[in-house]
Design a protein around this motif. Structure first.
Motif, PDB file in Angstrom:
ATOM      1  N   ARG A 125       0.845  -1.205   0.000  1.00 62.20           N
ATOM      2  CA  ARG A 125       0.000   0.000   0.000  1.00 62.20           C
ATOM      3  C   ARG A 125       0.875   1.247   0.000  1.00 62.20           C
ATOM      4  O   ARG A 125       1.941   1.246   0.610  1.00 62.20           O
ATOM      5  CB  ARG A 125      -0.901   0.021   1.232  1.00 62.20           C
ATOM      6  CG  ARG A 125      -1.923  -1.116   1.256  1.00 62.20           C
ATOM      7  CD  ARG A 125      -2.784  -1.036   2.509  1.00 62.20           C
ATOM      8  NE  ARG A 125      -3.816  -2.068   2.522  1.00 62.20           N
ATOM      9  CZ  ARG A 125      -3.637  -3.314   2.934  1.00 62.20           C
ATOM     10  NH1 ARG A 125      -2.452  -3.704   3.370  1.00 62.20           N
ATOM     11  NH2 ARG A 125      -4.630  -4.184   2.918  1.00 62.20           N
ATOM     12  N   ALA A 126       0.382   2.269  -0.656  1.00 58.37           N
ATOM     13  CA  ALA A 126       1.105   3.538  -0.642  1.00 58.37           C
ATOM     14  C   ALA A 126       0.217   4.610  -0.030  1.00 58.37           C
ATOM     15  O   ALA A 126      -0.989   4.671  -0.302  1.00 58.37           O
ATOM     16  CB  ALA A 126       1.516   3.925  -2.053  1.00 58.37           C
ATOM     17  N   PHE A 127       0.817   5.418   0.817  1.00 56.06           N
ATOM     18  CA  PHE A 127       0.094   6.494   1.492  1.00 56.06           C
ATOM     19  C   PHE A 127       0.707   7.834   1.122  1.00 56.06           C
ATOM     20  O   PHE A 127       1.917   7.950   0.937  1.00 56.06           O
ATOM     21  CB  PHE A 127       0.194   6.340   3.012  1.00 56.06           C
ATOM     22  CG  PHE A 127      -0.448   5.093   3.533  1.00 56.06           C
ATOM     23  CD1 PHE A 127      -1.772   5.093   3.931  1.00 56.06           C
ATOM     24  CD2 PHE A 127       0.280   3.913   3.617  1.00 56.06           C
ATOM     25  CE1 PHE A 127      -2.372   3.931   4.427  1.00 56.06           C
ATOM     26  CE2 PHE A 127      -0.309   2.748   4.104  1.00 56.06           C
ATOM     27  CZ  PHE A 127      -1.643   2.760   4.505  1.00 56.06           C
ATOM     28  N   LYS A 128      -0.179   8.804   1.037  1.00 61.72           N
ATOM     29  CA  LYS A 128       0.275  10.161   0.757  1.00 61.72           C
ATOM     30  C   LYS A 128      -0.729  11.123   1.368  1.00 61.72           C
ATOM     31  O   LYS A 128      -1.930  10.892   1.288  1.00 61.72           O
ATOM     32  CB  LYS A 128       0.346  10.349  -0.759  1.00 61.72           C
ATOM     33  CG  LYS A 128       0.988  11.641  -1.206  1.00 61.72           C
ATOM     34  CD  LYS A 128       1.021  11.681  -2.722  1.00 61.72           C
ATOM     35  CE  LYS A 128       1.067  13.099  -3.168  1.00 61.72           C
ATOM     36  NZ  LYS A 128       2.342  13.535  -3.619  1.00 61.72           N
ATOM     37  N   GLY A 129      -0.230  12.175   1.987  1.00 60.62           N
ATOM     38  CA  GLY A 129      -1.133  13.147   2.605  1.00 60.62           C
ATOM     39  C   GLY A 129      -2.047  12.517   3.653  1.00 60.62           C
ATOM     40  O   GLY A 129      -3.163  12.981   3.862  1.00 60.62           O
ATOM     41  N   GLY A 130      -1.571  11.448   4.301  1.00 61.58           N
ATOM     42  CA  GLY A 130      -2.367  10.791   5.340  1.00 61.58           C
ATOM     43  C   GLY A 130      -3.440   9.869   4.797  1.00 61.58           C
ATOM     44  O   GLY A 130      -4.253   9.346   5.552  1.00 61.58           O
ATOM     45  N   LEU A 166      -4.650   6.552   2.137  1.00 59.94           N
ATOM     46  CA  LEU A 166      -4.281   5.393   1.334  1.00 59.94           C
ATOM     47  C   LEU A 166      -4.602   5.721  -0.126  1.00 59.94           C
ATOM     48  O   LEU A 166      -5.746   6.006  -0.459  1.00 59.94           O
ATOM     49  CB  LEU A 166      -5.108   4.187   1.783  1.00 59.94           C
ATOM     50  CG  LEU A 166      -4.954   2.917   0.953  1.00 59.94           C
ATOM     51  CD1 LEU A 166      -3.555   2.352   1.069  1.00 59.94           C
ATOM     52  CD2 LEU A 166      -5.978   1.870   1.385  1.00 59.94           C
ATOM     53  N   ILE A 167      -3.589   5.698  -1.001  1.00 56.16           N
ATOM     54  CA  ILE A 167      -3.894   6.044  -2.392  1.00 56.16           C
ATOM     55  C   ILE A 167      -3.646   4.920  -3.384  1.00 56.16           C
ATOM     56  O   ILE A 167      -4.044   5.025  -4.540  1.00 56.16           O
ATOM     57  CB  ILE A 167      -3.177   7.325  -2.869  1.00 56.16           C
ATOM     58  CG1 ILE A 167      -1.676   7.186  -2.764  1.00 56.16           C
ATOM     59  CG2 ILE A 167      -3.677   8.551  -2.143  1.00 56.16           C
ATOM     60  CD1 ILE A 167      -0.972   8.237  -3.591  1.00 56.16           C
ATOM     61  N   LEU A 168      -2.988   3.885  -2.963  1.00 53.70           N
ATOM     62  CA  LEU A 168      -2.700   2.808  -3.908  1.00 53.70           C
ATOM     63  C   LEU A 168      -2.583   1.504  -3.140  1.00 53.70           C
ATOM     64  O   LEU A 168      -2.004   1.452  -2.066  1.00 53.70           O
ATOM     65  CB  LEU A 168      -1.390   3.123  -4.633  1.00 53.70           C
ATOM     66  CG  LEU A 168      -0.850   2.099  -5.629  1.00 53.70           C
ATOM     67  CD1 LEU A 168      -1.726   2.061  -6.864  1.00 53.70           C
ATOM     68  CD2 LEU A 168       0.573   2.469  -6.034  1.00 53.70           C
ATOM     69  N   GLU A 169      -3.194   0.468  -3.703  1.00 47.49           N
ATOM     70  CA  GLU A 169      -3.135  -0.844  -3.062  1.00 47.49           C
ATOM     71  C   GLU A 169      -2.884  -1.864  -4.161  1.00 47.49           C
ATOM     72  O   GLU A 169      -3.673  -1.955  -5.093  1.00 47.49           O
ATOM     73  CB  GLU A 169      -4.480  -1.104  -2.386  1.00 47.49           C
ATOM     74  CG  GLU A 169      -4.471  -2.211  -1.369  1.00 47.49           C
ATOM     75  CD  GLU A 169      -5.794  -2.267  -0.604  1.00 47.49           C
ATOM     76  OE1 GLU A 169      -5.865  -1.709   0.502  1.00 47.49           O
ATOM     77  OE2 GLU A 169      -6.754  -2.855  -1.137  1.00 47.49           O
ATOM     78  N   VAL A 170      -1.779  -2.577  -4.084  1.00 44.40           N
ATOM     79  CA  VAL A 170      -1.496  -3.565  -5.128  1.00 44.40           C
ATOM     80  C   VAL A 170      -1.170  -4.921  -4.516  1.00 44.40           C
ATOM     81  O   VAL A 170      -0.582  -5.023  -3.443  1.00 44.40           O
ATOM     82  CB  VAL A 170      -0.347  -3.136  -6.079  1.00 44.40           C
ATOM     83  CG1 VAL A 170      -0.722  -1.934  -6.901  1.00 44.40           C
ATOM     84  CG2 VAL A 170       0.950  -2.890  -5.335  1.00 44.40           C
ATOM     85  N   ASP A 171      -1.594  -5.945  -5.237  1.00 44.98           N
ATOM     86  CA  ASP A 171      -1.307  -7.304  -4.813  1.00 44.98           C
ATOM     87  C   ASP A 171      -0.054  -7.773  -5.557  1.00 44.98           C
ATOM     88  O   ASP A 171      -0.087  -7.920  -6.779  1.00 44.98           O
ATOM     89  CB  ASP A 171      -2.495  -8.199  -5.169  1.00 44.98           C
ATOM     90  CG  ASP A 171      -2.286  -9.628  -4.698  1.00 44.98           C
ATOM     91  OD1 ASP A 171      -1.171  -9.950  -4.234  1.00 44.98           O
ATOM     92  OD2 ASP A 171      -3.241 -10.417  -4.805  1.00 44.98           O
ATOM     93  N   PRO A 172       1.041  -7.991  -4.829  1.00 45.93           N
ATOM     94  CA  PRO A 172       2.287  -8.384  -5.495  1.00 45.93           C
ATOM     95  C   PRO A 172       2.126  -9.636  -6.365  1.00 45.93           C
ATOM     96  O   PRO A 172       2.806  -9.782  -7.368  1.00 45.93           O
ATOM     97  CB  PRO A 172       3.243  -8.675  -4.335  1.00 45.93           C
ATOM     98  CG  PRO A 172       2.717  -7.888  -3.191  1.00 45.93           C
ATOM     99  CD  PRO A 172       1.216  -7.868  -3.373  1.00 45.93           C
TER     100      PRO A 172
END
Ligand SMILES: Nc1ncnc2c1ncn2[C@@H]1O[C@H](COP(=O)(O)OP(=O)(O)OP(=O)(O)O)[C@@H](O)[C@H]1O
Ligand SMILES: [Mn+2]
Length: 270
Positions: free
Chosen positions: A254-259, A261-267
């Motif tokens: 998961r990637a977070f920005k500005g507090g 969650l903006i992106l969620e990827v399944d490896p």
């Protein structure tokens, strides 16, 4: 007898705009000669001097990613609208444009990937390298076991001020950068240990073993995520860093920005 136009012509009917991915100058000119057609150029640079241009921080290898990223940027810049029917022309097999996709712009499938790359303090290559590392770590784990990791990327000085060491910093006097294969091996090795990695805007590994102490005020991350995700999310509200988190428990990156969650990827999907 039907011709190819009867079959493939539908690709071009009632199109709102044509999106050219890194076209040559002559290709661009030929398309802009068509009357009443909106033309958008997407690429790492505007080498054709297009009036409407969306910048890609990277030439995505994967065509679906390239198109998704370009359209997300185009939506963000208001050069297309939700629901627009688009013809996307890009190159897959050669240097020139050889592939056409018909795509409908969908604001709801917004993945946040454009914001993550194009609007972060850290360099796009650094963000990409960390994301790839986290995905790789998620696929393989560490010695066959699932592993979690927290990478805080960009605005490192402020991040250091809002965190404390859990142990001595193995990167103290080194000048090594993420993306370097040897460094990636080290990062994977250290991911078994506690805390966060702090990485500078330019990709220098500033520290491992950092315990983050951001204020969690106003942070809105999905329920059910634990302390690692909360700390990762919160530090991105308190600073201009982004956080890339690999979950040990559900395996997602998961990637977070500005507090947020903006992106969620399944490896496993990569
Ligand atoms: N404030 C923090 N700063 C840095 N690392 C932290 C912080 N809080 C937790 N961690 C790290 O995250 C690890 C896992 O914690 P926890 O299980 O609560 O997080 P989580 O969000 O549920 O992550 P996972 O999905 O990987 O289990 C801890 O062992 C620790 O290494
Ligand atoms: Mn947990």
């Amino acid at each position: 007898m039907a011709g190819l136009d009867d079959v493939f012509g539908d690709l071009f009917s009632s199109v709102d705009a044509v999106v050219l991915f890194s076209p040559s100058g002559s290709y661009y000119e030929r398309v802009t000669d068509i009357e009443d057609l909106d033309v958008i150029v997407v690429g790492t640079e505007n080498s054709v001097g297009a009036e409407t241009f969306v910048e890609l921080p990277l030439e995505f290898e994967e065509i679906a990613e390239r198109i998704r990223f370009g359209l997300e940027g185009a939506l963000e810049q208001d050069v297309i609208e939700d629901g627009d029917e688009l013809v996307c022309a890009t190159s897959v097999f050669s240097d020139g444009i050889d592939t056409i996709s018909r795509v409908r712009a969908d604001a709801e499938t917004h993945t946040g990937i454009y914001d993550l790359f194009a609007k972060s303090r850290a360099e796009p290559e650094v963000v990409k390298a960390v994301l790839e590392l986290a995905i790789e770590l998620g696929q393989k784990g560490q010695k066959g076991k699932p592993v979690g990791a927290l990478f805080v990327v960009g605005d490192a000085g402020k991040v250091m001020n809002k965190s404390r060491p859990l142990s001595y910093n193995p990167f103290e006097k080194s000048h090594v950068h993420v993306g370097d294969p040897i460094v990636n091996v080290m990062l994977k090795e250290f991911s078994r240990l506690d805390g966060a990695f702090v990485i500078s805007d330019a990709g220098k590994i500033v520290s491992a073993y950092r315990y983050l102490e951001p204020s969690a005020e106003g942070v809105d991350i999905p329920k059910g995520l634990g302390a690692r995700h909360m700390a990762g999310g919160a530090i991105t509200r308190d600073t201009n860093a982004i956080a890339i988190v690999l979950s040990e428990s559900d395996g997602l990156v998961r990637a977070f920005k500005g507090g947020e969650l903006i992106l969620e990827v399944d490896p496993e999907a990569y």
